[in-house]
Write a protein that holds these residues in place. Structure first.
Motif, PDB file in Angstrom:
ATOM      1  N   LEU A 276       0.831  -1.203   0.000  1.00 24.14           N
ATOM      2  CA  LEU A 276       0.000   0.000   0.000  1.00 24.14           C
ATOM      3  C   LEU A 276       0.869   1.258   0.000  1.00 24.14           C
ATOM      4  O   LEU A 276       0.610   2.212  -0.758  1.00 24.14           O
ATOM      5  N   ALA A 277       1.909   1.267   0.833  1.00 24.52           N
ATOM      6  CA  ALA A 277       2.816   2.417   0.868  1.00 24.52           C
ATOM      7  C   ALA A 277       3.488   2.618  -0.484  1.00 24.52           C
ATOM      8  O   ALA A 277       3.616   3.754  -0.969  1.00 24.52           O
ATOM      9  N   GLY A 278       3.896   1.523  -1.124  1.00 23.87           N
ATOM     10  CA  GLY A 278       4.551   1.622  -2.425  1.00 23.87           C
ATOM     11  C   GLY A 278       3.633   2.150  -3.502  1.00 23.87           C
ATOM     12  O   GLY A 278       4.022   3.020  -4.300  1.00 23.87           O
ATOM     13  N   VAL A 279       2.398   1.633  -3.553  1.00 24.94           N
ATOM     14  CA  VAL A 279       1.439   2.091  -4.561  1.00 24.94           C
ATOM     15  C   VAL A 279       1.147   3.575  -4.391  1.00 24.94           C
ATOM     16  O   VAL A 279       1.133   4.352  -5.358  1.00 24.94           O
ATOM     17  N   MET A 287      -0.410   8.667 -12.042  1.00 28.22           N
ATOM     18  CA  MET A 287      -1.498   9.548 -12.459  1.00 28.22           C
ATOM     19  C   MET A 287      -1.115  10.455 -13.634  1.00 28.22           C
ATOM     20  O   MET A 287      -1.880  11.335 -14.018  1.00 28.22           O
ATOM     21  N   SER A 288       0.043  10.230 -14.219  1.00 25.64           N
ATOM     22  CA  SER A 288       0.490  11.077 -15.329  1.00 25.64           C
ATOM     23  C   SER A 288      -0.077  10.638 -16.668  1.00 25.64           C
ATOM     24  O   SER A 288      -0.091  11.416 -17.627  1.00 25.64           O
ATOM     25  N   THR A 289      -0.535   9.391 -16.781  1.00 23.65           N
ATOM     26  CA  THR A 289      -1.170   8.901 -18.013  1.00 23.65           C
ATOM     27  C   THR A 289      -2.449   8.165 -17.656  1.00 23.65           C
ATOM     28  O   THR A 289      -2.599   7.673 -16.526  1.00 23.65           O
ATOM     29  N   GLN A 290      -3.355   8.050 -18.610  1.00 25.17           N
ATOM     30  CA  GLN A 290      -4.653   7.451 -18.303  1.00 25.17           C
ATOM     31  C   GLN A 290      -4.547   5.954 -18.047  1.00 25.17           C
ATOM     32  O   GLN A 290      -5.194   5.428 -17.130  1.00 25.17           O
ATOM     33  N   TRP A 291      -3.743   5.236 -18.839  1.00 21.18           N
ATOM     34  CA  TRP A 291      -3.683   3.786 -18.636  1.00 21.18           C
ATOM     35  C   TRP A 291      -3.053   3.442 -17.292  1.00 21.18           C
ATOM     36  O   TRP A 291      -3.524   2.521 -16.600  1.00 21.18           O
ATOM     37  N   SER A 292      -2.019   4.187 -16.892  1.00 18.72           N
ATOM     38  CA  SER A 292      -1.387   3.898 -15.610  1.00 18.72           C
ATOM     39  C   SER A 292      -2.259   4.359 -14.444  1.00 18.72           C
ATOM     40  O   SER A 292      -2.214   3.773 -13.356  1.00 18.72           O
ATOM     41  N   ALA A 293      -3.077   5.389 -14.670  1.00 22.18           N
ATOM     42  CA  ALA A 293      -3.997   5.839 -13.627  1.00 22.18           C
ATOM     43  C   ALA A 293      -5.055   4.771 -13.351  1.00 22.18           C
ATOM     44  O   ALA A 293      -5.405   4.510 -12.198  1.00 22.18           O
ATOM     45  N   GLY A 294      -5.567   4.157 -14.424  1.00 24.31           N
ATOM     46  CA  GLY A 294      -6.515   3.054 -14.244  1.00 24.31           C
ATOM     47  C   GLY A 294      -5.889   1.906 -13.477  1.00 24.31           C
ATOM     48  O   GLY A 294      -6.516   1.295 -12.599  1.00 24.31           O
ATOM     49  N   LEU A 295      -4.649   1.603 -13.800  1.00 18.08           N
ATOM     50  CA  LEU A 295      -3.925   0.545 -13.077  1.00 18.08           C
ATOM     51  C   LEU A 295      -3.742   0.930 -11.616  1.00 18.08           C
ATOM     52  O   LEU A 295      -3.881   0.085 -10.718  1.00 18.08           O
ATOM     53  N   ALA A 296      -3.454   2.204 -11.358  1.00 11.23           N
ATOM     54  CA  ALA A 296      -3.249   2.668  -9.986  1.00 11.23           C
ATOM     55  C   ALA A 296      -4.499   2.478  -9.139  1.00 11.23           C
ATOM     56  O   ALA A 296      -4.415   2.099  -7.958  1.00 11.23           O
ATOM     57  N   VAL A 297      -5.658   2.737  -9.730  1.00 12.00           N
ATOM     58  CA  VAL A 297      -6.918   2.588  -8.997  1.00 12.00           C
ATOM     59  C   VAL A 297      -7.124   1.126  -8.598  1.00 12.00           C
ATOM     60  O   VAL A 297      -7.530   0.819  -7.466  1.00 12.00           O
ATOM     61  N   ILE A 298      -6.847   0.207  -9.520  1.00 12.09           N
ATOM     62  CA  ILE A 298      -6.988  -1.225  -9.215  1.00 12.09           C
ATOM     63  C   ILE A 298      -6.002  -1.647  -8.134  1.00 12.09           C
ATOM     64  O   ILE A 298      -6.368  -2.337  -7.169  1.00 12.09           O
ATOM     65  N   LEU A 299      -4.746  -1.222  -8.282  1.00  9.49           N
ATOM     66  CA  LEU A 299      -3.720  -1.600  -7.314  1.00  9.49           C
ATOM     67  C   LEU A 299      -4.014  -1.033  -5.927  1.00  9.49           C
ATOM     68  O   LEU A 299      -3.737  -1.676  -4.915  1.00  9.49           O
ATOM     69  N   LEU A 300      -4.578   0.169  -5.879  1.00 11.74           N
ATOM     70  CA  LEU A 300      -4.921   0.773  -4.591  1.00 11.74           C
ATOM     71  C   LEU A 300      -5.954  -0.078  -3.858  1.00 11.74           C
ATOM     72  O   LEU A 300      -5.809  -0.354  -2.665  1.00 11.74           O
TER      73      LEU A 300
END
Length: 406
Positions: A276-279, A287-300
């Motif tokens: 959690l701390a790493g994510v 959050m700088s690109t849309q595809w990685s932001a979507g991944l960030a939401v799932i990982l969170l």
């Protein structure tokens, strides 16, 4: 796994839906009741206050009752609160109804966790808790979006009538599937004995881990919409779908956490907090690109909910003389984490550190949670007496449960 866990999951689904759906209906409620959106936001706080007050209080006063009866009674109170919300004539009455709806929330999860673990073998306890929590995470995937759409098209009152119907289905499921032989009341220690079990240092350290760990989640999640729109560049209409992805991640993390914790409770807890701390620390980049932001939401969602079952089970084991009360108190801790995390994340925003700064504040809280968990581990290793009275209140761990503390 026993089919009775399905009944607990249905109740959790209804509770999860009513807890989070108000956030999506605030503009509609504010417009209908002629109040501002910030004023309508107090309806969210009223529910959370009900959880914090009701969780330990209801668990304590029902300690001598059959847990099956308690679960059905709590869900009946839940139905009543949501029905009153649907028919509330004004803002003040809706505020009171939302408070009433929140009262059974924590006690239901607390008592339900005890019932769930009593129905399975010791090596499956964490998994049983995760299956009950499955209803809560699925609510974020399906329940909240559907209920929000219902409110937007049929009126917000229809939403609460629909949630009441889910509560009635939960009551029927509990009555049909929870067997009497797995619904024994807690030992008749009385209210004083129940409260004495909470004078344990390990119990308070476990609760502190919950507050810090889930405070990390809510520091970021409370401000996920501006991160997705202002930083990642998503349109506002896409946020609902992205929040459903958070629910998918939470569901996967919850199920994985239950399985892993049955092999190593401490290892799963530490691993989840580190993840959690790493994510959260990577959020400004993700959050700088849309595809990685979507991944960030799932990982969170996944990283946060991996710790849910281990934290719940650890609190129960550290207060085995009053597991229902301690388990319910942990639900109050979850809601304190919600409020505290959102406040800390807001401080970062107000200080002008940028739209993704709440995630960095959350990363700090996750590290704090890891530190508290480390202290708890050290206390366990040294066998520090609970409550400072020269004895360990929560020393009677059920046979076979020792493997869960590896």
């Amino acid at each position: 796994m026993p089919l009775a866990l399905l009944a607990l999951a249905v109740g959790a689904f209804g509770i999860g839906t009513t807890e989070f759906v108000m956030m999506g209906l605030l503009p509609d409620v504010a417009d209908d009741l002629h109040v501002s959106v910030p004023t309508a936001g107090h309806l969210v706080s009223a529910y959370a206050l009900g959880v914090v007050i009701g969780a330990p209080l209801l668990a304590a006063v029902t300690a001598r009752m059959s847990r099956r009866t308690v679960l059905i009674g709590l869900m009946a109170l839940f139905v009543a609160g949501n029905a009153l919300s649907a028919f509330a004539p004004g803002y003040d009455s809706l505020l009171a109804a939302r408070f009433l709806s929140g009262l059974p929330h924590g006690a239901f999860f607390g008592v339900g966790a005890v019932v769930a673990t009593n129905m399975v073998a010791p090596e499956r306890k964490a998994r049983s808790v995760s299956l009950m929590f499955l209803g809560l995470t699925v609510a974020n995937v399906a329940g909240v979006p559907v209920a929000t759409l219902m409110g937007q098209h049929l009126g917000w009152r229809a939403t609460f009538l629909g949630v009441s119907a889910i509560g009635l289905a939960a009551i029927a499921s509990l009555a049909a599937l929870i067997p009497h032989d797995h619904a024994h009341a807690a030992p008749a220690t009385g209210l004083r004995g129940e409260l004495a079990a909470l004078r344990s240092v390990p119990v308070w350290l476990a609760l502190g881990t919950t507050v810090a760990g889930f405070g990390a989640l809510f520091a970021a999640y409370s401000y996920i919409t501006p991160m997705l729109t202002d930083s990642a560049g998503f349109a506002e209409g896409s946020v609902t779908v992205l929040l459903a992805l958070f629910g998918v991640g939470a569901t996967v993390g919850n199920l994985a956490g239950g399985r892993l914790a049955d092999h190593s409770l401490r290892g799963t807890l530490f691993g989840g907090l580190v993840s959690l701390a790493g994510v959260l620390a990577l959020f400004p980049l993700l959050m700088s690109t849309q595809w990685s932001a979507g991944l960030a939401v799932i990982l969170l969602g996944a990283a946060a909910f991996i710790t849910g079952s281990p934290l719940q089970l650890m609190v129960m084991e550290k207060a085995s003389a009053a597991p229902s009360l301690a388990s319910s108190a942990n639900q109050a801790a979850f809601n304190l984490a919600n409020a505290g995390g959102a406040w800390i994340g807001g401080l970062a925003l107000a200080a002008g550190f940028g739209v993704t700064s709440p995630a960095l504040a959350g990363a700090g809280l996750a590290v704090l949670g890891l530190a508290v968990a480390g202290v708890a581990y050290g206390v366990d290793r040294r066998g520090v007496p609970a409550g400072g009275r020269g004895r360990v209140v929560a020393s009677h761990v059920p046979r076979g449960a020792g493997a869960l503390q590896r």
